[in-house]
Design an enzyme around this catalytic site. Structure first.
Site, PDB file in Angstrom:
ATOM      1  N   LYS A  22       0.830  -1.219   0.000  1.00 49.96           N
ATOM      2  CA  LYS A  22       0.000   0.000   0.000  1.00 49.96           C
ATOM      3  C   LYS A  22       0.857   1.259   0.000  1.00 49.96           C
ATOM      4  O   LYS A  22       0.637   2.177  -0.787  1.00 49.96           O
ATOM      5  CB  LYS A  22      -0.900  -0.002   1.251  1.00 49.96           C
ATOM      6  CG  LYS A  22      -1.516   1.363   1.563  1.00 49.96           C
ATOM      7  CD  LYS A  22      -2.508   1.299   2.705  1.00 49.96           C
ATOM      8  CE  LYS A  22      -1.954   1.515   4.084  1.00 49.96           C
ATOM      9  NZ  LYS A  22      -1.699   2.902   4.467  1.00 49.96           N
ATOM     10  N   ASN A  23       1.825   1.287   0.920  1.00 47.90           N
ATOM     11  CA  ASN A  23       2.562   2.535   1.107  1.00 47.90           C
ATOM     12  C   ASN A  23       3.655   2.760   0.060  1.00 47.90           C
ATOM     13  O   ASN A  23       4.429   3.713   0.144  1.00 47.90           O
ATOM     14  CB  ASN A  23       3.104   2.630   2.540  1.00 47.90           C
ATOM     15  CG  ASN A  23       1.962   2.817   3.536  1.00 47.90           C
ATOM     16  OD1 ASN A  23       0.862   3.228   3.158  1.00 47.90           O
ATOM     17  ND2 ASN A  23       2.207   2.502   4.798  1.00 47.90           N
ATOM     18  N   ARG A  95      -4.437   9.542   3.908  1.00 43.97           N
ATOM     19  CA  ARG A  95      -3.225  10.286   4.217  1.00 43.97           C
ATOM     20  C   ARG A  95      -2.380  10.545   2.970  1.00 43.97           C
ATOM     21  O   ARG A  95      -1.671  11.538   2.849  1.00 43.97           O
ATOM     22  CB  ARG A  95      -2.408   9.417   5.190  1.00 43.97           C
ATOM     23  CG  ARG A  95      -1.211  10.080   5.767  1.00 43.97           C
ATOM     24  CD  ARG A  95      -1.622  10.899   6.935  1.00 43.97           C
ATOM     25  NE  ARG A  95      -0.607  11.810   7.354  1.00 43.97           N
ATOM     26  CZ  ARG A  95      -0.884  12.919   8.021  1.00 43.97           C
ATOM     27  NH1 ARG A  95      -2.126  13.229   8.311  1.00 43.97           N
ATOM     28  NH2 ARG A  95       0.077  13.716   8.389  1.00 43.97           N
ATOM     29  N   CYS A 119      -5.552   7.454   9.236  1.00 40.13           N
ATOM     30  CA  CYS A 119      -5.979   6.902  10.513  1.00 40.13           C
ATOM     31  C   CYS A 119      -5.704   7.882  11.646  1.00 40.13           C
ATOM     32  O   CYS A 119      -4.684   8.582  11.642  1.00 40.13           O
ATOM     33  CB  CYS A 119      -5.238   5.593  10.767  1.00 40.13           C
ATOM     34  SG  CYS A 119      -5.795   4.250   9.700  1.00 40.13           S
ATOM     35  N   ARG A 124      -0.192  14.046  13.520  1.00 41.57           N
ATOM     36  CA  ARG A 124       0.561  13.660  12.323  1.00 41.57           C
ATOM     37  C   ARG A 124       0.896  14.940  11.565  1.00 41.57           C
ATOM     38  O   ARG A 124       0.164  15.378  10.685  1.00 41.57           O
ATOM     39  CB  ARG A 124      -0.266  12.696  11.468  1.00 41.57           C
ATOM     40  CG  ARG A 124      -0.611  11.420  12.207  1.00 41.57           C
ATOM     41  CD  ARG A 124      -1.365  10.434  11.342  1.00 41.57           C
ATOM     42  NE  ARG A 124      -0.496   9.750  10.395  1.00 41.57           N
ATOM     43  CZ  ARG A 124      -0.917   8.796   9.557  1.00 41.57           C
ATOM     44  NH1 ARG A 124      -2.187   8.449   9.547  1.00 41.57           N
ATOM     45  NH2 ARG A 124      -0.090   8.226   8.715  1.00 41.57           N
ATOM     46  N   ASP A 308       3.259  -0.048  12.297  1.00 37.47           N
ATOM     47  CA  ASP A 308       2.034  -0.606  11.702  1.00 37.47           C
ATOM     48  C   ASP A 308       1.798  -2.066  12.121  1.00 37.47           C
ATOM     49  O   ASP A 308       0.725  -2.609  11.887  1.00 37.47           O
ATOM     50  CB  ASP A 308       2.078  -0.516  10.166  1.00 37.47           C
ATOM     51  CG  ASP A 308       2.057   0.932   9.691  1.00 37.47           C
ATOM     52  OD1 ASP A 308       1.689   1.825  10.479  1.00 37.47           O
ATOM     53  OD2 ASP A 308       2.417   1.171   8.521  1.00 37.47           O
ATOM     54  N   ILE A 330       6.610   6.044  17.588  1.00 38.87           N
ATOM     55  CA  ILE A 330       6.408   6.808  16.346  1.00 38.87           C
ATOM     56  C   ILE A 330       5.183   7.722  16.442  1.00 38.87           C
ATOM     57  O   ILE A 330       5.240   8.896  16.085  1.00 38.87           O
ATOM     58  CB  ILE A 330       6.256   5.860  15.129  1.00 38.87           C
ATOM     59  CG1 ILE A 330       7.428   4.875  15.051  1.00 38.87           C
ATOM     60  CG2 ILE A 330       6.117   6.656  13.824  1.00 38.87           C
ATOM     61  CD1 ILE A 330       8.766   5.474  14.729  1.00 38.87           C
ATOM     62  N   ARG A 400      -9.216  -0.281   3.967  1.00 37.88           N
ATOM     63  CA  ARG A 400      -8.334   0.800   3.509  1.00 37.88           C
ATOM     64  C   ARG A 400      -6.971   0.234   3.157  1.00 37.88           C
ATOM     65  O   ARG A 400      -6.259   0.786   2.325  1.00 37.88           O
ATOM     66  CB  ARG A 400      -8.137   1.825   4.635  1.00 37.88           C
ATOM     67  CG  ARG A 400      -9.400   2.523   5.028  1.00 37.88           C
ATOM     68  CD  ARG A 400      -9.101   3.513   6.086  1.00 37.88           C
ATOM     69  NE  ARG A 400      -8.087   4.425   5.538  1.00 37.88           N
ATOM     70  CZ  ARG A 400      -7.811   5.591   6.009  1.00 37.88           C
ATOM     71  NH1 ARG A 400      -8.461   6.034   7.062  1.00 37.88           N
ATOM     72  NH2 ARG A 400      -6.897   6.338   5.462  1.00 37.88           N
TER      73      ARG A 400
HETATM   74  N1  EPU Z   1       6.228  13.884  11.614  1.00 36.94           N
HETATM   75  C1  EPU Z   1       6.357  15.230  11.934  1.00 36.94           C
HETATM   76  N2  EPU Z   1       6.456  16.127  10.910  1.00 36.94           N
HETATM   77  C2  EPU Z   1       6.414  15.745   9.610  1.00 36.94           C
HETATM   78  C3  EPU Z   1       6.283  14.389   9.284  1.00 36.94           C
HETATM   79  C4  EPU Z   1       6.187  13.465  10.321  1.00 36.94           C
HETATM   80  O1  EPU Z   1       6.381  15.597  13.088  1.00 36.94           O
HETATM   81  O2  EPU Z   1       6.513  16.628   8.736  1.00 36.94           O
HETATM   82  C5  EPU Z   1       6.082  12.906  12.700  1.00 36.94           C
HETATM   83  C6  EPU Z   1       4.650  12.382  12.732  1.00 36.94           C
HETATM   84  O3  EPU Z   1       3.806  13.221  13.493  1.00 36.94           O
HETATM   85  C7  EPU Z   1       4.821  11.000  13.333  1.00 36.94           C
HETATM   86  C8  EPU Z   1       6.225  10.578  12.842  1.00 36.94           C
HETATM   87  O4  EPU Z   1       6.872  11.770  12.433  1.00 36.94           O
HETATM   88  O5  EPU Z   1       4.825  11.079  14.726  1.00 36.94           O
HETATM   89  C9  EPU Z   1       6.250   9.564  11.738  1.00 36.94           C
HETATM   90  O6  EPU Z   1       5.497  10.023  10.652  1.00 36.94           O
HETATM   91  P1  EPU Z   1       5.773   9.648   9.126  1.00 36.94           P
HETATM   92  O7  EPU Z   1       5.797  10.930   8.370  1.00 36.94           O
HETATM   93  O8  EPU Z   1       6.901   8.718   8.991  1.00 36.94           O
HETATM   94  O9  EPU Z   1       4.425   8.877   8.794  1.00 36.94           O
HETATM   95  P2  EPU Z   1       3.567   9.082   7.506  1.00 36.94           P
HETATM   96  O10 EPU Z   1       4.472   9.276   6.367  1.00 36.94           O
HETATM   97  O11 EPU Z   1       2.464  10.024   7.756  1.00 36.94           O
HETATM   98  C10 EPU Z   1       3.602   6.567   6.784  1.00 36.94           C
HETATM   99  C11 EPU Z   1       2.584   5.526   6.491  1.00 36.94           C
HETATM  100  C12 EPU Z   1       1.949   5.069   7.796  1.00 36.94           C
HETATM  101  C13 EPU Z   1       3.041   4.529   8.712  1.00 36.94           C
HETATM  102  C14 EPU Z   1       4.123   5.595   8.922  1.00 36.94           C
HETATM  103  C15 EPU Z   1       5.299   5.117   9.737  1.00 36.94           C
HETATM  104  C16 EPU Z   1       1.827   6.197   4.276  1.00 36.94           C
HETATM  105  C17 EPU Z   1       0.729   6.719   3.427  1.00 36.94           C
HETATM  106  N3  EPU Z   1       1.576   6.084   5.596  1.00 36.94           N
HETATM  107  O12 EPU Z   1       2.889   7.651   7.385  1.00 36.94           O
HETATM  108  O13 EPU Z   1       1.053   4.043   7.460  1.00 36.94           O
HETATM  109  O14 EPU Z   1       2.488   4.202   9.973  1.00 36.94           O
HETATM  110  O15 EPU Z   1       4.607   6.052   7.641  1.00 36.94           O
HETATM  111  O16 EPU Z   1       5.923   4.052   9.101  1.00 36.94           O
HETATM  112  O17 EPU Z   1       2.892   5.880   3.774  1.00 36.94           O
HETATM  113  C18 EPU Z   1      -0.715   2.572   7.890  1.00 36.94           C
HETATM  114  O18 EPU Z   1      -0.415   2.021   6.815  1.00 36.94           O
HETATM  115  O19 EPU Z   1      -1.548   2.078   8.708  1.00 36.94           O
HETATM  116  C19 EPU Z   1      -0.076   3.818   8.239  1.00 36.94           C
HETATM  117  C20 EPU Z   1      -0.522   4.606   9.205  1.00 36.94           C
END
Ligand code: EPU
Length: 422
Positions: A22-23, A95, A119, A124, A308, A330, A400
């Site tokens: 997915k990601n 997201r 989610c 985030r 995850d 995280i 999802r």
């Molecule tokens: N963070 C910040 N500022 C930013 C970006 C991130 O503070 O500009 C913080 C977030 O608040 C969080 C942490 O850094 O506490 C990690 O966030 P990250 O940006 O890595 O997560 P994401 O990119 O929003 C993706 C996946 C998530 C997965 C996370 C961690 C996608 C679409 N989503 O989210 O997937 O949990 O990386 O590996 O790629 C899921 O599939 O269930 C899911 C939530």
């Protein structure tokens, strides 16, 4: 409304397919909009709701997109890209909508994100993304829920950094730097297999990217990118959930299209618990014969234990003999699984940023709620080990991220029904 009804008890066996990641699919659908002409063909795309939302979003900005779900193939022609606005009704469903900012910015000079979903698992933020765009010369403004990113000239390569290795943040900055003028570096980049897969996809399109899979990614901007054909890697979280399902029931099964090396520390934790995993070609065999040992888990960026997989691992921990600790580092609000497992009879609590389970707990029949995607799959696992029938409501959440989970678990011998309730 969708419900999952699970009648547990039997050890799983046989084989099941692991879906595409997915990601990786979400950023690749967005990245395919970087190509001005031609047809991008993506294989192994999981037929899940977040991907369907990404397809709708790409269409909303003017791309022509077909999702051949039975063939798991998406075809994108982005030559007609025309609209910089990512509309709230679609964008706020998932997201991954944030991943559409760089292609629109590169192609149209502007991108407007009217909302963002995903989610509810804690705060985030997106500050690392914005700061990177600004370093490349873009202007970012926020008005309420709307985010507007604009450039007045071609973006210029820059040194960028992420405070923590953000998954989508790294993908967004790679995409933005790919068409910028000159060299860029992204420090403290995410090293997840999906991020590396996106980098390989961009490289196939003609991007010049080095350092993939390390914390330092170097990008040398190019003038244009071309449409290509690409096959997405297997979904390591989907594989992890299925492996934990087999482990929870004391089964012995094969996961087709799984890659053990992508599980990172999760593989080692499963081994510590007494689960045997081995790779044989494209199939991962999962087997548990003895009792489950308790575990100490710390979620961390890859190759650490994936956040995850924290919720499904919590379900497994309730079946281990003794006290397990699962510390979430995280996200600050990813504990919805705790209350739901308690409803089924688990001896479980939250202590600060850790989930503590005292096992083995006898789980019983009950009705529980999939507050988010991963809580949902974890509750299906709970149903597989419970005595009596477990019903998981808000099953849409599961869809999802997991394609045909009920059918795939049935192919392993489980009794799982997907019910549509009016
Ligand atoms: N963070 C910040 N500022 C930013 C970006 C991130 O503070 O500009 C913080 C977030 O608040 C969080 C942490 O850094 O506490 C990690 O966030 P990250 O940006 O890595 O997560 P994401 O990119 O929003 C993706 C996946 C998530 C997965 C996370 C961690 C996608 C679409 N989503 O989210 O997937 O949990 O990386 O590996 O790629 C899921 O599939 O269930 C899911 C939530």
């Amino acid at each position: 409304m969708v419900r999952y009804r699970i009648a547990g008890g039997s050890p799983l066996g046989g084989t099941a397919f692991v879906q595409g990641a997915k990601n990786a699919a979400l950023p690749m659908i967005a990245a395919s909009l970087l190509a001005e002409r031609g047809q991008t063909v993506l294989h192994n795309v999981p037929p899940i709701d977040d991907v369907r939302a990404a397809v709708e979003l790409a269409r909303a900005v003017g791309a022509s997109v077909e999702f051949h779900e039975p063939e798991r193939t998406v075809v994108v022609d982005a030559s007609g890209l025309s609209n910089p606005v990512l509309p709230a009704p679609i964008a706020s469903r998932f997201r991954g909508s944030v991943l559409f900012l760089p292609p629109l910015l590169a192609r149209l000079g502007e991108a407007v994100l009217e909302g963002i979903g995903g989610c509810r698992i804690g705060s985030r933020n997106l500050d690392f993304h914005y700061r990177g765009f600004v370093r490349l010369g873009a202007e970012v403004t926020e008005e309420g829920e709307t985010i507007r990113v604009r450039r007045h000239r071609r973006l210029r390569g820059a040194a960028m950094y992420l405070d923590t290795p953000s998954h989508t943040g790294t993908e967004n900055l790679m995409m933005a730097a790919a068409l910028a003028e000159g060299p860029s570096v992204i420090e403290n980049a995410a090293q997840e297999p999906e991020v590396a897969d996106v980098a390989r996809f961009l490289a196939a399109m003609g991007a010049r990217i080095a350092g993939v899979g390390t914390g330092f990614i170097h990008v040398e901007g190019v003038e244009r990118l071309r449409a290509v054909e690409y096959t997405i890697i297997p979904d390591r979280i989907d594989a992890g959930v299925l492996a934990m399902a087999v482990a929870a029931t004391g089964g012995d099964a094969g996961l087709v299209n799984a890659r053990l090396e992508h599980l990172g520390v999760a593989l080692r934790k499963l081994e510590q618990m007494g689960v045997e995993l081995s790779q044989d070609g494209a199939v991962v065999r999962v087997r548990r014969t003895g009792r489950l040992r308790p575990i100490n888990v710390l979620t961390a960026p890859y190759p650490g234990f994936a956040t995850d997989l924290q919720a499904p691992m919590t379900t497994l921990a309730t079946q281990a003999e003794g006290t397990s600790y699962l510390r979430e580092t995280i996200f600050d609000g990813r504990f919805a699984i705790v209350g739901e497992l308690a409803r089924l009879g688990a001896d479980i609590e939250v202590d600060g940023d850790a989930i503590v389970t005292h096992g083995p707990s006898k789980l019983g029949a009950g009705e529980v709620v999939a507050h988010d995607l991963r809580t949902g799959s974890a509750l299906v696992l709970a149903g597989l080990v419970a005595e009596g029938t477990v019903e998981v409501s808000a099953g849409e959440m599961i869809e999802r991220g997991h394609a045909e989970l009920a059918g795939r678990l049935r192919s392993l011998g489980a009794s799982v029904e997907r019910i549509t309730v009016p």
